[in-house]
Design a protein around this motif. Structure first.
Motif, PDB file in Angstrom:
ATOM      1  N   UNK A 478       0.835  -1.205   0.000  1.00 46.79           N
ATOM      2  CA  UNK A 478       0.000   0.000   0.000  1.00 46.79           C
ATOM      3  C   UNK A 478       0.873   1.260   0.000  1.00 46.79           C
ATOM      4  N   UNK A 479       1.911   1.251   0.838  1.00 45.20           N
ATOM      5  CA  UNK A 479       2.798   2.417   0.891  1.00 45.20           C
ATOM      6  C   UNK A 479       3.398   2.675  -0.482  1.00 45.20           C
ATOM      7  N   UNK A 480       3.854   1.600  -1.112  1.00 39.94           N
ATOM      8  CA  UNK A 480       4.432   1.758  -2.442  1.00 39.94           C
ATOM      9  C   UNK A 480       3.388   2.341  -3.389  1.00 39.94           C
ATOM     10  N   UNK A 481       2.194   1.784  -3.282  1.00 39.49           N
ATOM     11  CA  UNK A 481       1.110   2.239  -4.156  1.00 39.49           C
ATOM     12  C   UNK A 481       0.828   3.723  -3.952  1.00 39.49           C
ATOM     13  N   UNK A 482       0.649   4.110  -2.702  1.00 37.50           N
ATOM     14  CA  UNK A 482       0.292   5.514  -2.483  1.00 37.50           C
ATOM     15  C   UNK A 482       1.472   6.441  -2.736  1.00 37.50           C
ATOM     16  N   UNK A 483       2.662   5.863  -2.828  1.00 36.99           N
ATOM     17  CA  UNK A 483       3.789   6.706  -3.183  1.00 36.99           C
ATOM     18  C   UNK A 483       3.908   6.806  -4.699  1.00 36.99           C
ATOM     19  N   UNK A 484       3.809   5.656  -5.377  1.00 36.62           N
ATOM     20  CA  UNK A 484       4.089   5.622  -6.817  1.00 36.62           C
ATOM     21  C   UNK A 484       2.958   6.259  -7.644  1.00 36.62           C
ATOM     22  N   UNK A 485       1.711   6.026  -7.256  1.00 40.29           N
ATOM     23  CA  UNK A 485       0.614   6.516  -8.106  1.00 40.29           C
ATOM     24  C   UNK A 485       0.656   8.037  -8.259  1.00 40.29           C
ATOM     25  N   UNK A 486       0.725   8.786  -7.155  1.00 43.46           N
ATOM     26  CA  UNK A 486       0.804  10.240  -7.344  1.00 43.46           C
ATOM     27  C   UNK A 486       2.072  10.662  -8.069  1.00 43.46           C
ATOM     28  N   UNK A 487       3.190   9.958  -7.786  1.00 44.45           N
ATOM     29  CA  UNK A 487       4.437  10.311  -8.465  1.00 44.45           C
ATOM     30  C   UNK A 487       4.283  10.075  -9.964  1.00 44.45           C
ATOM     31  N   UNK A 488       3.745   8.907 -10.325  1.00 46.09           N
ATOM     32  CA  UNK A 488       3.541   8.629 -11.741  1.00 46.09           C
ATOM     33  C   UNK A 488       2.537   9.595 -12.359  1.00 46.09           C
ATOM     34  N   UNK A 489       1.502   9.925 -11.605  1.00 42.09           N
ATOM     35  CA  UNK A 489       0.520  10.883 -12.112  1.00 42.09           C
ATOM     36  C   UNK A 489       1.192  12.212 -12.387  1.00 42.09           C
ATOM     37  N   UNK A 490       2.003  12.637 -11.430  1.00 40.44           N
ATOM     38  CA  UNK A 490       2.663  13.931 -11.575  1.00 40.44           C
ATOM     39  C   UNK A 490       3.643  13.911 -12.740  1.00 40.44           C
ATOM     40  N   UNK A 491       4.444  12.843 -12.851  1.00 42.67           N
ATOM     41  CA  UNK A 491       5.400  12.808 -13.960  1.00 42.67           C
ATOM     42  C   UNK A 491       4.651  12.711 -15.283  1.00 42.67           C
ATOM     43  N   UNK A 492       3.533  11.981 -15.273  1.00 44.94           N
ATOM     44  CA  UNK A 492       2.749  11.861 -16.506  1.00 44.94           C
ATOM     45  C   UNK A 492       2.213  13.221 -16.938  1.00 44.94           C
ATOM     46  N   UNK A 493       1.626  13.929 -15.987  1.00 49.83           N
ATOM     47  CA  UNK A 493       1.019  15.215 -16.325  1.00 49.83           C
ATOM     48  C   UNK A 493       2.056  16.266 -16.666  1.00 49.83           C
ATOM     49  N   UNK A 494       3.298  16.073 -16.193  1.00 50.60           N
ATOM     50  CA  UNK A 494       4.315  17.073 -16.549  1.00 50.60           C
ATOM     51  C   UNK A 494       5.213  16.599 -17.683  1.00 50.60           C
ATOM     52  N   UNK A 495       5.018  15.383 -18.148  1.00 49.06           N
ATOM     53  CA  UNK A 495       5.873  14.874 -19.217  1.00 49.06           C
ATOM     54  C   UNK A 495       5.530  15.556 -20.535  1.00 49.06           C
ATOM     55  N   UNK A 496       6.558  15.854 -21.340  1.00 50.78           N
ATOM     56  CA  UNK A 496       6.308  16.471 -22.642  1.00 50.78           C
ATOM     57  C   UNK A 496       5.366  15.609 -23.490  1.00 50.78           C
ATOM     58  N   UNK A 497       5.445  14.297 -23.324  1.00 52.23           N
ATOM     59  CA  UNK A 497       4.603  13.405 -24.114  1.00 52.23           C
ATOM     60  C   UNK A 497       3.125  13.547 -23.807  1.00 52.23           C
ATOM     61  N   UNK A 498       2.819  14.231 -22.721  1.00 51.82           N
ATOM     62  CA  UNK A 498       1.413  14.363 -22.365  1.00 51.82           C
ATOM     63  C   UNK A 498       0.660  15.116 -23.451  1.00 51.82           C
ATOM     64  N   UNK A 499       1.417  15.783 -24.290  1.00 53.94           N
ATOM     65  CA  UNK A 499       0.841  16.536 -25.389  1.00 53.94           C
ATOM     66  C   UNK A 499      -0.045  15.651 -26.259  1.00 53.94           C
ATOM     67  N   UNK A 500       0.307  14.346 -26.307  1.00 50.96           N
ATOM     68  CA  UNK A 500      -0.485  13.415 -27.115  1.00 50.96           C
ATOM     69  C   UNK A 500      -1.938  13.357 -26.671  1.00 50.96           C
ATOM     70  N   UNK A 501      -2.143  13.643 -25.378  1.00 50.82           N
ATOM     71  CA  UNK A 501      -3.509  13.534 -24.863  1.00 50.82           C
ATOM     72  C   UNK A 501      -4.241  14.859 -24.956  1.00 50.82           C
TER      73      UNK A 501
END
Ligand SMILES: Nc1ncnc2c1ncn2[C@@H]1O[C@H](COP(=O)(O)OP(=O)(O)OP(=O)(O)O)[C@@H](O)[C@H]1O
Ligand SMILES: [Mg+2]
Lengths: 833, 251
Positions: A478-501
């Motif tokens: 659970x700790x890993x989950x609650x750590x990774x999901x927001x981190x991945x969300x944040x990196x996803x939303x700030x990634x240049x590739x997000x432009x595709x969406x």
């Protein structure tokens, strides 16, 4: 002959004879507690009291952690409920106080006022109507406290504040109906985000040399253009100043505002009729639902994340409760046996435990409630700034109810646990004090293993008693989950590739120009010609968006924004299918596809040039811009209602995007040309920043949770294993080696937990992230409809190396620090037990 | 039989639990190859004595030298190593690790010491178990053996690293007289092979088989009787003499 007197029979203790039955454990027949319950009451309560008190003393750290976990769970539940209530309350109250319009049609340029009035008059659903004049000032002409606004994505317009409806509110939520000449009232976002202050200057410079300086008189909350995600902003000035500026610069745009009698039922019909009636409509049409969604997105997301964390903590708290309960029940085993033997009913014993845990949960809930109520103002600071604060009974009552609900869930859980109580004691009675969690069949052997002994013993313990480690495993996962999901969300939303969406391919520059009148298309055409000739430009995708009629899933007429152009150039990534390549094909955004009730491969009737054409849906893509309901095709735009223009531009590798933008900025005004990353940042910035904050908070929570639970668990294990540790020390195992055993156990469980948590984060977490986007952009109707299919853009070093490493270090430190009791396990203390 | 070289040399050994003095300044020398039994009433401090001379417990005052090394000066790690490689301990309550199989319990100290390849250690353990008659039980759980069998496993564990000295806290306490006699035969053989042995016992028949008997009362050694090695004959005679000596001491 034997010498020496023994006072007690020399029975081996449990350590060596796990199968030895104990004399006192069975419920004895003849004396039933209830017969003589009354007489025994006081000594019995005394005994219970002593048992409870000793249990607290014996398991101090367990009890403290348990209370802390329950408290945190209540705290977050309270705080998130409070935040949501206030958010909803504040946004409704803002809209109410400001008397926000139900529908706003933006219109650039002139229009026939009489015609509109006549149309409105014959509509029974319109309660009020008013038109507001706005004068759009290009960013290049505008500066705040000397700061040029060229690169700002915000579209700032001067207005004279309304006096009756659609009011601008000051920071005490009082209407601003007048602005003194020479002064200006800015949207509150500029105070919050840019730190502007009252008294600083706002300057407008027109191309003809005209220049005017305003002094900031205050900040206003704007019910319909408040949040960062709404790109239009209204700046209030006096009527004279507005007239003066208008003579020299600015794009005139009218806001046609409508108040309906019953917006809930009439909104959709009105919007369609308005468009059909050919009323002024050179611009976007927005409604109150949109304002509300835009207003609540950011803070709503934070509250949702907090609720999620609260739920997870509740689960962890429940598991910890179970562990603590089982440990205590095991430790109290003899006493329970004695109680049963003297005839106390099992029900009374259950009640004792229930009282104890309800007491703990009660204390935790009160603390959590107080903490949660104290935390709410911090979480709602943003809301308060943008929307003002409201306080209704609900903002107190609902958090309290949330706390009560969590408390109730905890108590219920104990009741369920207690139902298993009799069975547990029966099992333990058979295996005498053993935890019942060792199983010979699956046990590993030490013999023949090549691993270092302590490592091997650690692994053997985890494998042999895996149920004991489930709690810890779950916590790590659970700790890993609650750590990774927001981190991945944040990196996803700030990634240049997000432009595709965002409905556009990977281009370098992007031009956005709203269609105002015929000059717009000329302006656009000229800019495109010049771009084509520009040696810095390697590729160009010009798109003209038109509004075409179509039908939705229920066959009702609806309209669709179709981006027309050559979509095979600078293509975006399609979720399904491909780009439309001929005039008979169309690609829909996932949200539009969902709304149309069709699939890729079906056809969609679209009115083109006055005739209905069945276009083949050849692809779908993610788009979170312009409300998310868009389409791509290559239809004729001549004679269609043009909404806006977009150009995607690829530059030669060494071109300076900023310089190129500079060249065209003036020419394209009031349209914008922006570096694509800049545009993405501006559009998504607030969301991405929120996610980053959430990620940092979640990481801290996760690591603290892991450390806390590791420390707690290690202590409990060492306490439970004292005998086994003492034996190993006696035969010559040193403390460092023993500590390695515990470290091995923890790290093994950690590695498994991190793996499972990471996998879950990338599957379940990604789904969660998409659900969030679905709700954010499509509302609840779009939930679970597959309208968001964003793939996590994982930063591998961060997510797979750095964060697990942080965990590893934290858990190692917690284990080492908590296993100090190993050195105190002596064989002599074992003997006297 | 007392030899000139003392394996173990304790001076003024004192142990206090919460102000309660359990060992009151004991002096004790144990010679190389001796076979000693320690007797005394319950609570007189026999187990405590064994724990303190083996460094399992830290004494409150005094000095214990093992083969000349001062135990008090050794680190926890060095003490552990010393116990692991030069001492074997048989506990009053066996104290096996319940999560390990019987054979694993026997090989554990050998693996910890790591003095030989593991295959060799495995076969040494099997040989010991065969010698004590419990080799059939190798893969069983601790819960799947009788008290006497467990006690033998405990002895095998104590012997696995070829200890210099074997300390036993009532190794026969839980056994019937036949089983006890078998264990004593094994210990006798080991002693004959050169292992120094010190046993705590309440059983005068057990004590009668040893070379030297110590008697403790209330944290002090009040009697020290050298009765010469037991050769396998005249046990009843030795037993009778020992009983008489004990009666005198107890008084
Ligand atoms: N860890 C301890 N804490 C407190 N007191 C202890 C501890 N260990 C032993 N004692 C006390 O020290 C005294 C001697 O105990 P010890 O176990 O050495 O006796 P013993 O001679 O071995 O007795 P027995 O023949 O019953 O085994 C007893 O009074 C006992 O209560
Ligand atoms: Mg004893």
């Amino acid at each position: 002959m034997r010498l020496g007197v023994r006072h007690t029979p020399d029975l081996p203790p449990d350590e060596d004879r796990p199968d030895a039955p104990r004399p006192n454990e069975r419920e004895t027949g003849p004396h039933h507690g209830r017969d003589r319950g009354g007489e025994r009451r006081s000594p019995r309560t005394g005994l219970y009291g002593r048992m409870v008190a000793r249990d607290f003393a014996r398991n101090r750290s367990v009890t403290v952690v348990l209370v802390v976990l329950m408290m945190l769970s209540v705290l977050l539940a309270t705080a998130s409920t409070g935040t949501l209530v206030r958010l909803i309350g504040a946004s409704s109250s803002l809209m109410e106080r400001a008397d926000a319009p139900h529908v706003v049609q933006m219109h650039a340029g002139d229009y026939d006022e009489q015609q509109l009035e006549r149309w409105v008059e014959q509509r029974s659903d319109v309660a009020h109507h008013q038109t507001m004049l706005t004068v759009g000032i290009d960013g290049a002409d505008l500066s705040f406290d000397g700061e040029d606004q060229t690169t700002s994505i915000q579209q700032n317009s001067l207005v004279v504040p309304n006096a009756e409806r659609d009011l601008l509110l000051d920071l005490t939520n009082e209407p601003i109906t007048q602005v003194a000449p020479g002064t200006i009232v800015l949207p509150v976002i500029y105070a919050v985000q840019d730190g502007l202050e009252v008294g600083q200057s706002v300057r407008i410079d027109a191309a003809d040399g005209f220049s005017k300086e305003f002094s900031i008189a205050g900040f206003a909350r704007d019910s319909i253009m408040n949040p960062a995600v709404a790109s239009s902003k209204r700046l209030a000035v006096s009527p004279d100043d507005l007239a003066e500026v208008r003579e020299h610069t600015g794009e005139v745009e009218y806001l046609m505002e409508f108040w309906l009698r019953d917006p809930d039922t009439q909104l959709a019909g009105f919007q369609k009729d308005y468009l059909d009636a050919d009323m002024p409509r050179v611009g976007q049409m927005v409604d109150s639902a949109t304002f509300r969604t835009l207003t609540m997105i950011g803070d709503g997301m934070v509250a949702a994340v907090v609720i999620l964390v609260a739920l997870l903590l509740l689960v962890v708290g429940a598991l910890c409760l179970r562990f603590s309960f089982l440990t205590a029940a095991e430790q109290d085993y003899r006493e329970i046996g004695v109680l049963k033997a003297i005839g106390v009913a099992a029900r009374d014993i259950r009640r004792m435990y229930l009282t104890k845990y309800a007491l703990l949960a009660g204390v935790a809930s009160v603390l959590g409630l107080v903490g949660g109520l104290a935390l709410t103002p911090l979480l709602t600071r943003n809301i308060t700034q943008y929307m003002g604060s409201t306080s209704s009974v609900w903002s107190w009552l609902l958090p309290i109810l949330a706390a009560l609900a969590v408390f109730g869930a905890l108590v219920l859980f104990v009741v369920v646990l207690l139902r298993r109580f009799d069975r547990i004691s029966a099992v333990t009675a058979l295996s005498a004090g053993a935890t019942g969690d060792q199983s010979g069949a699956t046990r590993l052997r030490l013999r023949r293993s090549r691993m270092p002994v302590h490592l091997r013993l650690g692994v053997m313990d985890v494998v042999g008693r895996w149920p004991t480690y489930l709690l810890l495993f779950f916590v790590f996962a659970v700790s890993t989950f609650i750590m990774i999901v927001p981190v991945n969300s944040a990196t996803t939303a700030s990634a240049p590739d997000f432009i595709h969406y965002m409905g556009i391919g990977p281009v370098d520059l992007r031009v956005d120009l709203d269609h105002a009148d015929d000059t717009s298309s000329d302006q656009f055409g000229e800019a495109v010609d010049q771009l084509v000739a520009d040696p810095d430009v390697t590729a160009l995708a010009t798109m003209i968006t038109t509004r075409n009629a179509t039908v939705d899933s229920e066959g009702n007429a609806s309209s669709l924004y179709i981006e027309n152009g050559d979509h095979t150039r600078l293509p975006l990534i399609y979720a399904d299918g491909r780009a439309p390549s001929s005039g008979s094909e169309i690609a829909l955004s996932l949200l539009a596809l969902n709304e149309s009730g069709r699939d890729v491969g079906d056809t969609l009737p679209v009115e083109v040039d006055g005739q209905v054409r069945d276009l083949a849906i050849v692809g779908s893509y993610q788009d979170i811009t312009r409300g998310g309901k868009t389409a791509k095709a290559s239809l004729p735009t001549e004679g269609e209602e043009v909404m806006w223009y977009v150009v995607g531009i690829d530059l030669v590798p060494d071109a300076n995007a900023a310089e190129v933008s500079q060249v065209y900025a003036e020419q394209l005004a009031p349209g914008t040309i922006a570096d694509i990353d800049h545009w993405r940042e501006q559009t998504l910035g607030p969301t991405a920043r929120l996610l980053t904050v959430a990620a940092v908070v979640a990481a801290l929570v996760a690591v603290s949770l892991a450390v806390l639970m590791t420390a707690l668990f290690t202590r409990m294990l060492v306490a439970r294993d004292t005998g086994q540790i003492a034996i190993q020390r006696a035969i010559g195992a040193d403390d460092a080696g023993l500590r390695r055993q515990y470290l091995t156990r923890m790290l093994l469980v950690l590695v498994l937990g991190v793996i499972v948590g990471t996998v879950a984060a990338n599957t379940l977490g990604e789904t969660l992230f998409n659900l969030m986007f679905e709700v954010m952009f499509g509302g609840f109707e779009a939930l679970m409809q597959g309208t968001s299919r964003i793939d996590f853009a994982v930063a591998p070093t961060l997510a797979y190396v750095l964060l697990p490493a942080v965990f590893l270090v934290a858990v190692t430190a917690a284990t080492v620090a908590s296993s100090r009791a190993i050195s105190a396990a002596d064989i002599s203390s074992l003997t006297t037990e | 039989m007392t030899t000139a070289t003392a394996v173990l040399d304790a001076h003024g050994l004192t142990k206090t639990f919460d102000g309660h003095v359990v060992l009151k300044g004991l002096d004790l020398q144990v010679g190389d190859g001796e076979f000693i039994s320690v007797m005394g009433p319950s609570g007189s401090g026999k187990s405590t004595l064994l724990y303190n001379i083996s460094g399992m417990d830290t004494m409150t005052a005094g000095e214990v030298r093992f083969e000349g090394r001062d135990l008090g000066a050794l680190s926890q790690k060095e003490l552990a190593r010393l116990r692991l490689t030069t001492m074997g301990f048989i506990f009053q309550h066996v104290h096996l690790l319940k999560n390990l199989s019987l054979l694993d319990n026997v090989v554990l100290p050998a693996y910890l010491a790591g003095l030989a390849p593991r295959t060799e250690l495995d076969s040494r353990a099997m040989a010991l178990m065969a010698r004590t008659g419990v080799d059939e039980l190798a893969d069983r759980d601790v819960s799947e053996a009788s008290g006497g069998q467990l006690q033998r496993i405990g002895i095998c564990r104590a012997l696995i690293n070829h200890p210099k000295i074997l300390l036993g806290d009532e190794p026969t306490g839980a056994l019937d007289s036949v089983a006890a006699a078998e264990i004593m035969d094994i210990l006798g053989e080991l002693n004959a092979e050169g292992t120094t042995i010190m046993l705590v016992t309440h059983d005068t028949r057990v004590a009668a088989r040893t070379d030297r008997v110590l008697y403790m009362i209330d944290g002090r050694i009040v009697g020290d009787r050298n009765q010469g090695p037991y050769t396998g004959a005249g046990l009843d005679q030795r037993h009778a003499e020992l009983t008489e000596w004990l009666m005198e001491l107890a008084g």
